[in-house]
Design an enzyme around this catalytic site. Structure first.
Site, PDB file in Angstrom:
ATOM      1  N   SER A 147       0.765  -1.286  -0.203  1.00 10.59           N
ATOM      2  CA  SER A 147       0.330  -0.030   0.161  1.00 10.59           C
ATOM      3  C   SER A 147       0.851   1.471  -0.202  1.00 10.59           C
ATOM      4  O   SER A 147       2.252   1.099  -0.944  1.00 10.59           O
ATOM      5  CB  SER A 147      -1.174  -0.144   1.361  1.00 10.59           C
ATOM      6  OG  SER A 147      -1.954   1.138   0.960  1.00 10.59           O
ATOM      7  N   TYR A 161      -4.123   7.739  -6.659  1.00  8.72           N
ATOM      8  CA  TYR A 161      -3.302   7.056  -6.291  1.00  8.72           C
ATOM      9  C   TYR A 161      -3.668   6.295  -5.450  1.00  8.72           C
ATOM     10  O   TYR A 161      -3.909   5.373  -4.342  1.00  8.72           O
ATOM     11  CB  TYR A 161      -1.815   7.425  -6.535  1.00  8.72           C
ATOM     12  CG  TYR A 161      -0.824   6.598  -5.572  1.00  8.72           C
ATOM     13  CD1 TYR A 161      -0.008   5.006  -6.410  1.00  8.72           C
ATOM     14  CD2 TYR A 161      -0.457   6.803  -4.775  1.00  8.72           C
ATOM     15  CE1 TYR A 161       0.332   3.834  -6.115  1.00  8.72           C
ATOM     16  CE2 TYR A 161       0.335   6.306  -4.159  1.00  8.72           C
ATOM     17  CZ  TYR A 161       0.951   4.555  -4.696  1.00  8.72           C
ATOM     18  OH  TYR A 161       1.983   4.148  -4.385  1.00  8.72           O
ATOM     19  N   LYS A 165      -5.240   3.495  -3.425  1.00  9.94           N
ATOM     20  CA  LYS A 165      -4.516   3.197  -1.904  1.00  9.94           C
ATOM     21  C   LYS A 165      -5.452   2.002  -1.151  1.00  9.94           C
ATOM     22  O   LYS A 165      -5.851   1.880  -0.355  1.00  9.94           O
ATOM     23  CB  LYS A 165      -3.442   3.497  -1.770  1.00  9.94           C
ATOM     24  CG  LYS A 165      -1.853   3.167  -2.529  1.00  9.94           C
ATOM     25  CD  LYS A 165      -1.937   1.906  -3.330  1.00  9.94           C
ATOM     26  CE  LYS A 165      -0.226   1.582  -4.271  1.00  9.94           C
ATOM     27  NZ  LYS A 165       0.104   0.282  -4.373  1.00  9.94           N
TER      28      LYS A 165
END
Length: 295
Positions: A147, A161, A165
């Site tokens: 992660s 992004y 995550k």
């Protein structure tokens, strides 16, 4: 082969450990992780979109390089099957492959949005879908999902992004409960900003193709400057690799492994302060507060 009944042993005590499949091994963290696992006695299925046979030269008997595109289920299935057949089983999966883009969300083309999620989220799901039957058949194993510190918090210009995550965080926590019934552990590695890999350079290369709307220009420039003036020391790549290796053999119920000064601070803010305090401090860290003062 490695089994959970042996994972209480220290890394030094375990020499012939088992087989690990690692994605995104062409460079950076993935490559370093593959070589470190091999050096510790693991068989490694090192996967990447464009195979580089040089990765196996140091450990020709332990490293099998395979072509794998996480966005293509057929490619994933083929690579997993080949690795399992070659080494006789599968014990650990490290989902490392990921992409990012620095951009204003409103201006980001749909194909870029899809690329981020197809790689960072659906790619992980593709690998898990293919690997889980082999882990179960072998009596259990461990999934290590890479992660990020921004899987815990959110920062501007990295909305895609960050979202991918955060999704990995939720997926992993849900699977940690679900897969315990199958003898499979799930681990989340949450590194801060690593500056010794080419991930940032690849991110900026993609980002240059996305235009910045004029109405966002002042804010965009301010946020970029905040990234340049990042207030935390870099997270050491070797420390991240070491943590991945440790998580792979950790039979405890620990799910999250935060690494680096920035992630440690993000963790403190997110879980140890009020919402108002968290938002105010994050606003300062990402440069949002300074922008508001000037407008």
């Amino acid at each position: 082969m490695f089994r959970h009944k042996r994972c209480s042993l220290s890394l030094k005590e375990i020499r012939v450990v088992g087989t690990a499949l690692i994605t995104g091994c062409s460079s950076g963290l993935g490559r370093s992780t593959a070589l470190r696992f091999a050096s510790e006695g693991w068989n490694v299925i090192a996967t990447m979109r464009k195979p580089d046979p040089r990765l196996a030269e140091l450990y020709p008997d332990r490293v099998l390089v395979q072509a794998l595109d996480v966005t293509d289920q057929t490619s994933v299935d083929r690579s997993v099957e080949a690795g399992v057949e070659h080494f006789g089983g599968l014990d650990v999966v490290v989902n490392n492959a990921a992409v990012s883009v620095v951009s204003v969300f409103e201006a980001t083309p749909h194909d870029v949005v899809r690329t981020v999620f197809e790689t960072n989220l659906f790619g992980v799901m593709n690998v898990l879908r293919s690997a889980l039957p082999h882990l179960r058949a072998g009596g259990g194993g461990t999934i290590v999902n890479i992660s990020s510190g921004v899987g815990l918090v959110a920062v501007p210009l990295l909305a895609l992004y960050v979202a991918s995550k955060h999704a990995i965080e939720g997926l992993s926590e849900a699977l940690a409960y679900e897969l315990e019934s199958q003898g499979i552990n799930v681990k989340l590695i949450e590194p801060g900003a690593i500056r010794t890999t080419n991930f940032a350079a690849n991110t900026m290369s993609t980002s240059e193709s996305v235009s910045v709307p004029e109405s966002y220009r002042a804010y965009f420039d301010n946020a970029i400057q905040a990234m340049v003036n990042y207030p935390f020391p870099a997270t050491e790549e070797e420390l991240v690799v070491e943590t991945i290796l440790r998580a792979a053999t950790d039979c405890s119920s620990q799910l999250r492994y935060p690494i680096g000064p920035d992630t440690e601070e993000y963790t403190r803010l997110r879980w140890s302060t009020s919402e108002d305090c968290y938002r105010a401090e994050m606003s300062r860290l990402v440069g949002h507060a300074s922008w508001r003062e000037r407008t």
